[in-house]
Design an enzyme around this catalytic site. Structure first.
Site, PDB file in Angstrom:
ATOM      1  N   GLU A   1      30.202 -14.943 -48.244  1.00 36.43           N
ATOM      2  CA  GLU A   1      29.285 -15.826 -47.514  1.00 36.43           C
ATOM      3  C   GLU A   1      28.075 -15.019 -47.086  1.00 36.43           C
ATOM      4  O   GLU A   1      28.123 -13.785 -47.093  1.00 36.43           O
ATOM      5  CB  GLU A   1      29.989 -16.396 -46.272  1.00 36.43           C
TER       6      GLU A   1
ATOM      7  N   HIS B   1      15.465  -7.055 -34.735  1.00 39.10           N
ATOM      8  CA  HIS B   1      14.762  -5.842 -35.167  1.00 39.10           C
ATOM      9  C   HIS B   1      15.754  -4.767 -35.553  1.00 39.10           C
ATOM     10  O   HIS B   1      15.688  -4.189 -36.626  1.00 39.10           O
ATOM     11  CB  HIS B   1      13.873  -5.318 -34.042  1.00 39.10           C
TER      12      HIS B   1
END
Ligand code: SF4
Ligand code: SF4
Lengths: 302, 518
Positions: A216, A255
Site C-alpha cells: 500500500e 519536512h
C-alpha cells in the site's frame, strides 16, 4: 516447513476470556493449532475451549511448559503491558491483533523485543496461517472456512491489508495453486515484521518457491523489498500488487518525513522500484492468478 | 494524525521549557489591538489553520501599532483560506532574527525508532540540503528506553560546529523537543524555523505537531475533536460519525466526506467499504465505472450489526446520492451476517429508493446474502447481494446497470421519527442502545422465532413471552451483541413486536436541517 507457525508451534492466548479471545481460540484449535494455555489476569483456573487459563504468562510457562508464540487479544490500551510481559517471560514470537494501539507503545514494545531477540507481528493484524498446519490469529474466521479457502502449496503471501491477505490466498487456491504460509503484516505504520522481514523468511523456507506481496502507499516497506532483490538477498520470484492507486498522496509527508522517505512511499515510486528490481506487477487483485501462472511457467515452477 | 494548531503546539513546547515568542490567541480585531498594546513591540499576526506556507497564502501580517493590528485582524478574520475559515489569530512579538534553523522528531517506521532531525540551514527544501550539504543535517535514531538527554544532543551538535552558550541552548531545545514528542504521543513534532535572535536567544518561531490518532484518548487536555488527519475542518456529519466510533469499541468505523452536498447529476454514490485494502480496491472499481463517491466509509474489525447500521444511517443522510455500494476484500474473516442485518435495518427504516449493491463476501457470506434477499422485498429500491466469487468490477457494473434501469432515482433523506415504545413494553439496555418487546403481540404469535434467532442465548420464553435469559447488567455490558437477529425474525413473522433502538446523537437534528434546506 512453512514460516512462523506450524502444527508443532506451542501457542499461548493472552486475553483468552474476552469476546475476541474466545472466538479466535475456537478457530485456532479447530484448525489444528496447538493452543496450550491462555492468560487473563484475575481469571486463572478457568478453562476456555478446553484450554487452561492462568493469571500470568510466567505461571502458564511454569505449568504447561515452553511457549513458542503468543497471540494477544487484549484491548488496545493494554497491549503494551501484555506484550512486555510475554517478552520478559521469554516468548520469542508475538502476534498483536488489536487495532488502534498507540504508536509510542509499539516503539517501546519494539525496543524491548530487540533486546530480547523477540519477533512480533502486527499490531492491527489478522495473523498468520500455514494451510493444513496451523493458524495464529483470526484469518479465515472459522475452521471450516479456513480449510475451504486455503490450499497448501509453495506460494508465500505477505500483505498489509487483512482482507486482501485472505482474498489473494483464496483466489490463488481457487485457481489451483497452493500456499506455504500467508502473513498479514499489519495495517499500521510501524509493524514488527514488515514485508522485507517476511520476504527474508520466505527466501529461507524450502517449501516456499515464490512470493506474492500486497503493498500500500506510505512507508518504505515495498521499496526495501526491491532493494533486497537488487542486492540478491531475495532470489525467488516476487509478484506484487500495490493498492491505493486512486488515493491522494502527499498529505502525510512532513519536512522531516521527507528525509526518511526521500521521495519514496507513493504508488508510482513503489511500482517503479519493484519493476526495476525484477518483481512482476499485477495491475488488479483478480489479475494475480494469471500473473502467477505466467511467472511459474517462466521460472519452471510446475 | 491529529494536527495541532500553532498556538497549541507552542503551549506544549513552552511547557517543555522551550522558548516561544510572547503572544496571545485572539478572535476579534479589538482583542488583536489590545494584544499588540500589551506586547509593547512590533508584532506579527498569524492565522491559525492547519496549513503550511501561510505567508504565501497571505495569512501572516507584520504590524507596528495596535491600530494596524486591528485593521489587519479585521481583514484576516472570517476569510476563507483554502478549506478553512479563519477564526483565530496568534498575535506575537516580532523576533529580531539572526539565523533560521530546523528541528524535528518523527518516527522512522522501518527502524521502529524516533528520529531526531536537525538542520543548520533551515527546513525548506530539506531533501536537497541533505543531498548537497550533508554536513548541515543531523539525523539521530533514539532508543526509547534510553531517551535523548541533553548530553547526547550536545555531543551531536558540537560535532556540527556549535559552541559555547549557543550549543547549550540548542541541545537543550532539541532534547526538550524529544521529551514533548514522547509525552504527547506525537507522530511528528517540528520547529520550523528554529530561530537564533540577534540577542543570541533560541526561539521556536513556528511549530507543527501531529498527535497519534490512537493515543488522543490519553490527552483530553488538547481538546481534539476528531482524531483524524484532515486538511479542512470536519463536517457536521463527520462529527456525528466520530461520536459513534468513540462510543463503541467493537470494530472500526471510519467516515469521511468527499463532498458535503452531492450534486445528483454528478453520479455520486454512498460508499461503504470494509477493511483498508478491500475498500481501496472497491473504490477503484466504482470510480472506473464513472461514479464519484460522496463519502468514504469503512466498517471493519468484526463490527456488530449495530455499528454497521449506524454507518448506513449516516451514509444515507447524504441527499443527492444515486446508489449505495458496499464492498470489502471479498474474503472477510468477520461474520458477514452482522453487516447484512445492519444494512437491511437501515434500508427498511429509511425506505431507500436508490439501488444498492452489497458485496459481502467471506465468512458466512451465504447467510448474509440470504438475509439481503429475504428482506429486499420490504425495501423499495433494488437490493443485490454478492459474495467472494464476484469481483468488485462486476459488482460496480451491476450498480451502474441498476442505476440506469431504475431511472437514476435520487436519494431523499428521511427525517428520523422518534420511537415511542408501546405502553408497558418489556425492555432492556444493551451496550449502545435498548431492546423493546411489545409482549401484547406475543400471545397470538404462532411462529415465535425470536428466541431461537438469538444464538447468543440472551432471550428465553417465560409464560410464552420472550424475556432476558441473563441478568440486565450482563445484557447491558455486551452479552446482547446487538446482532438484530431477534428484531428481524419477529419482523418476518409479521408481528414487529421487537424494536431495537440504536440512537445516533445529533443525526435527527442534522437530517431535519438538511431536509429543510431542501
Ligand atoms: S416472534 Fe415476536 S411476537 Fe412472536 S413471541 Fe417473539 S417477540 Fe413475540
Ligand atoms: S437479544 Fe439476542 S438476538 Fe436480539 S439483538 Fe441481542 S443478541 Fe441479538
Amino acid at each position: 516447513m512453512a514460516i512462523l507457525i506450524d502444527e508443532k508451534t506451542r501457542v499461548l492466548v493472552q486475553g483468552i476470556t474476552g469476546r475476541e479471545g474466545r472466538a479466535r481460540t475456537k478457530l485456532m484449535k479447530g484448525y489444528g493449532t496447538m493452543v496450550v494455555a491462555g492468560v487473563t489476569p484475575g481469571k486463572g483456573g478457568q478453562e476456555v475451549e478446553g484450554v487452561p487459563v492462568f493469571d500470568s504468562v510466567y505461571e502458564a510457562m511454569e505449568k504447561v511448559g515452553p511457549i513458542d508464540a503468543s497471540a494477544v487479544f487484549v484491548p488496545a490500551p493494554l497491549v503494551k503491558a501484555a506484550a512486555l510481559e510475554a517478552i520478559d517471560a521469554g516468548v520469542k514470537l508475538l502476534l498483536l491483533v488489536p487495532d488502534r494501539v498507540p504508536i509510542h507503545d509499539v516503539l517501546e514494545i519494539a525496543a524491548h523485543a530487540e533486546r530480547k531477540g523477540t519477533k512480533f507481528i502486527g499490531p492491527n493484524t489478522l495473523g498468520v496461517l500455514s494451510p493444513g498446519r496451523a493458524v495464529l490469529g483470526m484469518i479465515g474466521g472459522r475452521p471450516e472456512t479456513a480449510r475451504q479457502w486455503f490450499r497448501q502449496g509453495d506460494i508465500g503471501v505477505s500483505s498489509r491489508s487483512g482482507g486482501i491477505t485472505s482474498a489473494i490466498s483464496y483466489y490463488l487456491s481457487r485457481a489451483g495453486f497452493g500456499l506455504s504460509t500467508i502473513v498479514h503484516v499489519g495495517g499500521d505504520a510501524v509493524v514488527g515484521l514488515p514485508h522485507p522481514e517476511v520476504m527474508k523468511l520466505f527466501e529461507q523456507d524450502p517449501q516456499t518457491k515464490m512470493m506474492v506481496m500486497f503493498g500500500e502507499i506510505g512507508t518504505t516497506q515495498e521499496e526495501r523489498v526491491a532493494d533486497m532483490m537488487e542486492r540478491g538477498e531475495i532470489t525467488k520470484p516476487v509478484v506484487a500488487f500495490i493498492g491505493g492507486k486512486a488515493a491522494k498522496e502527499g498529505t502525510r509527508f512532513s519536512h522531516a518525513g521527507a528525509i526518511v522517505e526521500g521521495g519514496r512511499g507513493s504508488y508510482a515510486s513503489k511500482v517503479e522500484r519493484l519493476k526495476k528490481a525484477g518483481a512482476y506487477i499485477a495491475e488488479a487483485l483478480m489479475d494475480i492468478p494469471r500473473v502467477v501462472t505466467e511467472v511459474r511457467r517462466k521460472h519452471g515452477l510446475d | 494524525m491529529a494536527r495541532l494548531f500553532e498556538y497549541q503546539g507552542k503551549q506544549i513546547l513552552q511547557e517543555a521549557g522551550i522558548k516561544v515568542p510572547r503572544g496571545k490567541v485572539v478572535e476579534t480585531p479589538e482583542q488583536a489591538a489590545r494584544a499588540v498594546e500589551d506586547l509593547g513591540t512590533e508584532a506579527v499576526l498569524k492565522i491559525q489553520v492547519w496549513l503550511k506556507g501561510r505567508a504565501q497564502l497571505g495569512g501572516i501580517r507584520f504590524v507596528k501599532t495596535p491600530q494596524e493590528a486591528k485593521k489587519a485582524a479585521a481583514e484576516l478574520l472570517g476569510t476563507r483560506v483554502k478549506n478553512f475559515v479563519v477564526e483565530k489569530l496568534l498575535v506575537e512579538e516580532k523576533l529580531k532574527i539572526e539565523r533560521e534553523l530546523f528541528a524535528g522528531v518523527i518516527i522512522d517506521d522501518y527502524e521502529k525508532k524516533p528520529l531526531v532531525v536537525f538542520s543548520s540551514m533551515g527546513g525548506t527544501g530539506i531533501e536537497e540540503i541533505a543531498r548537497e550539504h550533508p554536513d548541515a543535517i543531523l539525523t539521530h535514531h533514539v532508543d526509547v528506553l534510553e531517551g535523548f538527554p541533553e548530553y547526547k544532543a550536545r555531543g551531536l551538535l558540537s560535532r556540527m560546529g556549535f559552541k559555547g552558550k549557543l550549543l547549550v541552548k540548542l541541545s537543550s531545545t532539541l532534547s526538550k523537543l524529544y521529551q514533548a514528542f514522547r509525552k504527547y504521543d506525537a507522530r511528528s513534532a517540528e520547529i520550523n524555523p528554529l530561530v537564533i535572535t540577534e540577542e543570541g536567544e533560541v526561539y521556536a518561531a513556528d511549530t507543527h505537531i501531529a498527535i497519534d490518532d490512537y493515543a488522543v484518548y490519553r490527552h483530553p487536555e488538547l481538546g481534539i475533536e476528531i482524531a483524524r488527519e484532515f486538511d479542512r475542518p470536519p463536517t457536521e456529519l463527520e462529527k456525528i460519525a466520530y461520536k459513534v466510533e468513540e462510543n463503541d469499541y467493537r470494530g472500526t468505523f471510519y467516515f469521511f466526506q468527499m463532498v458535503e452536498k452531492p450534486v445528483p447529476d454528478e453520479n455520486y454514490i454512498g460508499f461503504h467499504g470494509a477493511g483498508g485494502g478491500g475498500s481501496m480496491m472497491s473504490m477503484d472499481a466504482v470510480l472506473n465505472r464513472g461514479f464519484k463517491i460522496a463519502n468514504f466509509t469503512d466498517t471493519s474489525g468484526n463490527p456488530p450489526a449495530s455499528k454497521v447500521y449506524r454507518a448506513a444511517k449516516i451514509i444515507l443522510s447524504q441527499p443527492g446520492i444515486i446508489g449505495y455500494f458496499a464492498s470489502g476484500s471479498g474474503v472477510a474473516s468477520q461474520e458477514q451476517f452482522n453487516s447484512a442485518r445492519g444494512l437491511v435495518k437501515a434500508f427498511m427504516e429509511d425506505e431507500i429508493e436508490i439501488p444498492a449493491v452489497l458485496r459481502l463476501g467471506g465468512n458466512y457470506e451465504e447467510k448474509a446474502i440470504e438475509i439481503l434477499e429475504t428482506f429486499s422485498r420490504f425495501i423499495p429500491g433494488k437490493i443485490e447481494g454478492y459474495g467472494r466469487d464476484d469481483s468488485p468490477e462486476f459488482c460496480a457494473e451491476r450498480l451502474k446497470e441498476l442505476v440506469e434501469k431504475g431511472g437514476r432515482k435520487v436519494h431523499r433523506v428521511k427525517p428520523i421519527k422518534e420511537y415511542t415504545p408501546p405502553p408497558g413494553a418489556y425492555s432492556f439496555k444493551t451496550l449502545t442502545g435498548r431492546v423493546y418487546i411489545d409482549h401484547s403481540l406475543c400471545a397470538r404469535c404462532q411462529a415465535r422465532d425470536c428466541v431461537e434467532a438469538c444464538t447468543y442465548g440472551v432471550l428465553k420464553f417465560e409464560d410464552g413471552k420472550p424475556v432476558l435469559a441473563i441478568s440486565e447488567e450482563e445484557a447491558a455490558r455486551g452479552k446482547c451483541t446487538e446482532c438484530l437477529a431477534c428484531e428481524l425474525a419477529c419482523f418476518l413473522d409479521g408481528k414487529k413486536a421487537i424494536h431495537i433502538e440504536l440512537p445516533i446523537p445529533g443525526l435527527a437534528e442534522y437530517r431535519e436541517k438538511i431536509t429543510k434546506e431542501g
